[in-house]
Design a protein around this motif. Structure first.
Motif, PDB file in Angstrom:
ATOM      1  N   THR A  25       1.033  -1.262   0.040  1.00 14.19           N
ATOM      2  CA  THR A  25       0.132  -0.049   0.068  1.00 14.19           C
ATOM      3  C   THR A  25       1.017   1.337  -0.246  1.00 14.19           C
ATOM      4  N   TRP A  26       2.235   1.188  -0.425  1.00 12.01           N
ATOM      5  CA  TRP A  26       3.029   2.393  -0.446  1.00 12.01           C
ATOM      6  C   TRP A  26       2.397   3.324  -1.600  1.00 12.01           C
ATOM      7  N   GLN A  27       2.422   4.639  -1.164  1.00 12.55           N
ATOM      8  CA  GLN A  27       2.016   5.542  -2.104  1.00 12.55           C
ATOM      9  C   GLN A  27       0.288   5.384  -2.266  1.00 12.55           C
ATOM     10  N   ALA A  28      -0.502   4.760  -1.592  1.00 13.29           N
ATOM     11  CA  ALA A  28      -1.791   4.610  -1.710  1.00 13.29           C
ATOM     12  C   ALA A  28      -2.278   5.573  -0.731  1.00 13.29           C
ATOM     13  N   HIS A  29      -3.047   6.483  -1.142  1.00 12.98           N
ATOM     14  CA  HIS A  29      -3.665   7.548  -0.181  1.00 12.98           C
ATOM     15  C   HIS A  29      -5.239   7.825  -0.707  1.00 12.98           C
ATOM     16  N   THR A  52       3.556   2.893   9.264  1.00 18.01           N
ATOM     17  CA  THR A  52       3.467   4.219  10.041  1.00 18.01           C
ATOM     18  C   THR A  52       3.835   5.464   9.002  1.00 18.01           C
ATOM     19  N   ALA A  53       4.954   5.341   8.166  1.00 15.62           N
ATOM     20  CA  ALA A  53       5.283   6.147   7.299  1.00 15.62           C
ATOM     21  C   ALA A  53       4.564   6.295   6.382  1.00 15.62           C
ATOM     22  N   TYR A  54       3.636   5.480   5.803  1.00 13.03           N
ATOM     23  CA  TYR A  54       2.883   5.618   4.722  1.00 13.03           C
ATOM     24  C   TYR A  54       1.640   6.772   4.890  1.00 13.03           C
ATOM     25  N   ASN A  56      -1.586   5.817   5.899  1.00 11.89           N
ATOM     26  CA  ASN A  56      -2.606   5.316   5.497  1.00 11.89           C
ATOM     27  C   ASN A  56      -3.354   4.147   6.356  1.00 11.89           C
ATOM     28  N   GLU A  57      -2.540   3.979   7.389  1.00 11.08           N
ATOM     29  CA  GLU A  57      -3.234   3.025   8.292  1.00 11.08           C
ATOM     30  C   GLU A  57      -4.842   2.750   8.692  1.00 11.08           C
ATOM     31  N   ASP A  58      -5.094   4.297   8.753  1.00 12.72           N
ATOM     32  CA  ASP A  58      -6.579   4.276   9.148  1.00 12.72           C
ATOM     33  C   ASP A  58      -7.492   3.763   7.935  1.00 12.72           C
ATOM     34  N   LEU A  59      -6.920   4.038   6.707  1.00 12.09           N
ATOM     35  CA  LEU A  59      -7.798   3.702   5.409  1.00 12.09           C
ATOM     36  C   LEU A  59      -7.720   2.126   5.381  1.00 12.09           C
ATOM     37  N   VAL A  60      -6.359   1.760   5.595  1.00 13.24           N
ATOM     38  CA  VAL A  60      -6.126   0.214   5.385  1.00 13.24           C
ATOM     39  C   VAL A  60      -7.275  -0.627   6.299  1.00 13.24           C
ATOM     40  N   GLY A  61      -7.106  -0.008   7.584  1.00 11.98           N
ATOM     41  CA  GLY A  61      -7.858  -0.274   8.554  1.00 11.98           C
ATOM     42  C   GLY A  61      -9.582  -0.490   8.331  1.00 11.98           C
ATOM     43  N   ARG A  62      -9.783   0.693   7.887  1.00  7.21           N
ATOM     44  CA  ARG A  62     -11.384   0.909   7.456  1.00  7.21           C
ATOM     45  C   ARG A  62     -11.690  -0.266   6.450  1.00  7.21           C
ATOM     46  N   ALA A  63     -10.826  -0.464   5.525  1.00  4.44           N
ATOM     47  CA  ALA A  63     -11.028  -1.428   4.330  1.00  4.44           C
ATOM     48  C   ALA A  63     -11.305  -2.702   4.757  1.00  4.44           C
ATOM     49  N   ILE A  64     -10.217  -3.025   5.677  1.00  8.99           N
ATOM     50  CA  ILE A  64     -10.208  -4.489   6.458  1.00  8.99           C
ATOM     51  C   ILE A  64     -11.606  -4.765   6.900  1.00  8.99           C
ATOM     52  N   ALA A  65     -12.013  -3.524   7.907  1.00  7.69           N
ATOM     53  CA  ALA A  65     -13.395  -3.812   8.569  1.00  7.69           C
ATOM     54  C   ALA A  65     -14.490  -3.991   7.398  1.00  7.69           C
ATOM     55  N   ASP A  66     -14.365  -3.019   6.320  1.00 11.38           N
ATOM     56  CA  ASP A  66     -15.518  -3.075   5.392  1.00 11.38           C
ATOM     57  C   ASP A  66     -15.491  -4.268   4.480  1.00 11.38           C
ATOM     58  N   SER A  67     -14.194  -5.117   4.295  1.00  2.94           N
ATOM     59  CA  SER A  67     -14.234  -6.087   3.259  1.00  2.94           C
ATOM     60  C   SER A  67     -15.034  -7.416   3.656  1.00  2.94           C
ATOM     61  N   LYS A 230       1.987  -3.681  -5.725  1.00  3.82           N
ATOM     62  CA  LYS A 230       0.858  -2.675  -5.425  1.00  3.82           C
ATOM     63  C   LYS A 230       0.174  -2.188  -6.633  1.00  3.82           C
ATOM     64  N   SER A 231      -1.002  -1.792  -6.610  1.00  2.00           N
ATOM     65  CA  SER A 231      -1.642  -1.067  -7.428  1.00  2.00           C
ATOM     66  C   SER A 231      -3.062  -0.557  -7.026  1.00  2.00           C
ATOM     67  N   VAL A 232      -3.403   0.442  -7.737  1.00  2.00           N
ATOM     68  CA  VAL A 232      -4.670   1.084  -7.266  1.00  2.00           C
ATOM     69  C   VAL A 232      -5.531   0.622  -8.411  1.00  2.00           C
ATOM     70  N   THR A 233      -5.276   0.116  -9.379  1.00  2.00           N
ATOM     71  CA  THR A 233      -6.118  -0.314 -10.384  1.00  2.00           C
ATOM     72  C   THR A 233      -6.892  -1.774 -10.215  1.00  2.00           C
ATOM     73  N   PRO A 234      -8.429  -1.948 -10.203  1.00  2.00           N
ATOM     74  CA  PRO A 234      -8.755  -3.122  -9.795  1.00  2.00           C
ATOM     75  C   PRO A 234      -8.512  -4.397 -10.774  1.00  2.00           C
TER      76      PRO A 234
END
Length: 261
Positions: A25-29, A52-54, A56-67, A230-234
């Protein structure tokens, strides 16, 4: 591929099994980070890598919860910035809060500390692992000499070393050095370190009716090296995970290995 049980894994200390295929998830925002992690979990990835340096931990966490994927089926990795020597506990507490979980599966030191403290920060990692906040601990961007320093001081090797890796960086001695120390090798930036248009990869991809990127991912897996494309393209997220329907021959593996010589 819909279950972690369908994926090959590497054995880590403490009877922990880490998937060989992960999602970086590097550079994913922003919303693209959230959507990409959801898409990755839908595609069957069960290792999610953040830091931590990325930021985006909060976004990753929300995605995990939503998955809808159960927490116990997901292997979560995040990383401690090396400059946070002395603030390890505060950092992991914040990571757990942001990710919305009560423990990590793997916590890495992102880079070797530049101002000393190499062993001190490792001792603190061991202490936090023993407190149950992470199942395993490791490092990232460490040399074998630095790993040896940790082992000599504590008697404990990192479970994982995450480094930049790909066919053009292949080094048999480095692979064997990690194996001898009982350290799992994890590669990041598999495509940035490789010219996907290389005729070697293109020819092998044609034989198997896959893409060169799929060949690179499969090459890692057959070496027993964890890979986190990594990618942001499905469509690319799905394609990068679709690597279990073909197998590279020994000759093909050797030809790809030779790209690093």
């Amino acid at each position: 591929m819909t279950s972690s049980t369908a994926q090959p894994t590497v054995q880590l200390p403490g009877n922990v099994r880490m998937p060989l295929l992960g999602f970086g998830t590097w550079q994913a925002h922003g919303e693209s980070a959230h959507r990409s992690v959801v898409a990755a979990l839908e595609a069957g990835y069960r290792l999610i890598d953040t830091a931590t340096a990325y930021g985006n931990e909060d976004l990753v966490g929300r995605a995990i919860a939503d998955s809808g994927v159960p927490r116990e089926d997901i292997f979560i990795t995040t990383k401690l910035p090396a400059e946070r020597v002395g603030r390890e506990q505060r950092t992991i507490d914040e990571s757990l809060r942001m990710l919305g979980v009560d423990h990590l599966d793997l916590w890495l030191i992102h880079w070797p500390p530049s101002r000393g403290g190499l062993v001190d920060i490792w001792r603190k990692m061991i202490e936090i692992r023993d407190a149950g906040l992470t199942r395993t601990i490791g490092v990232s961007n460490y040399s074998l000499d630095q790993i040896d320093e940790l082992i000599a001081a504590t008697g404990e090797a990192p479970a994982v070393n995450q480094i930049k890796w790909g066919p053009r960086l292949y080094d048999e001695e480095l692979v064997e050095g990690h194996r001898e120390r009982g350290v799992a090798l994890e590669g990041y930036s598999p495509f940035k370190t490789t010219r996907l248009g290389d005729p070697v990869l293109a020819d092998i991809a044609d034989v198997h009716s896959v893409s060169p990127a799929q060949v690179v991912v499969r090459w890692h897996i057959q070496h027993g090296i964890v890979v986190i494309p990594k990618s942001v393209t499905p469509a690319r997220i799905r394609s990068n995970a679709d690597v279990f329907g073909f197998e590279l021959t020994d000759d093909e593996m050797s030809v790809i290995d030779a790209m690093g010589r």
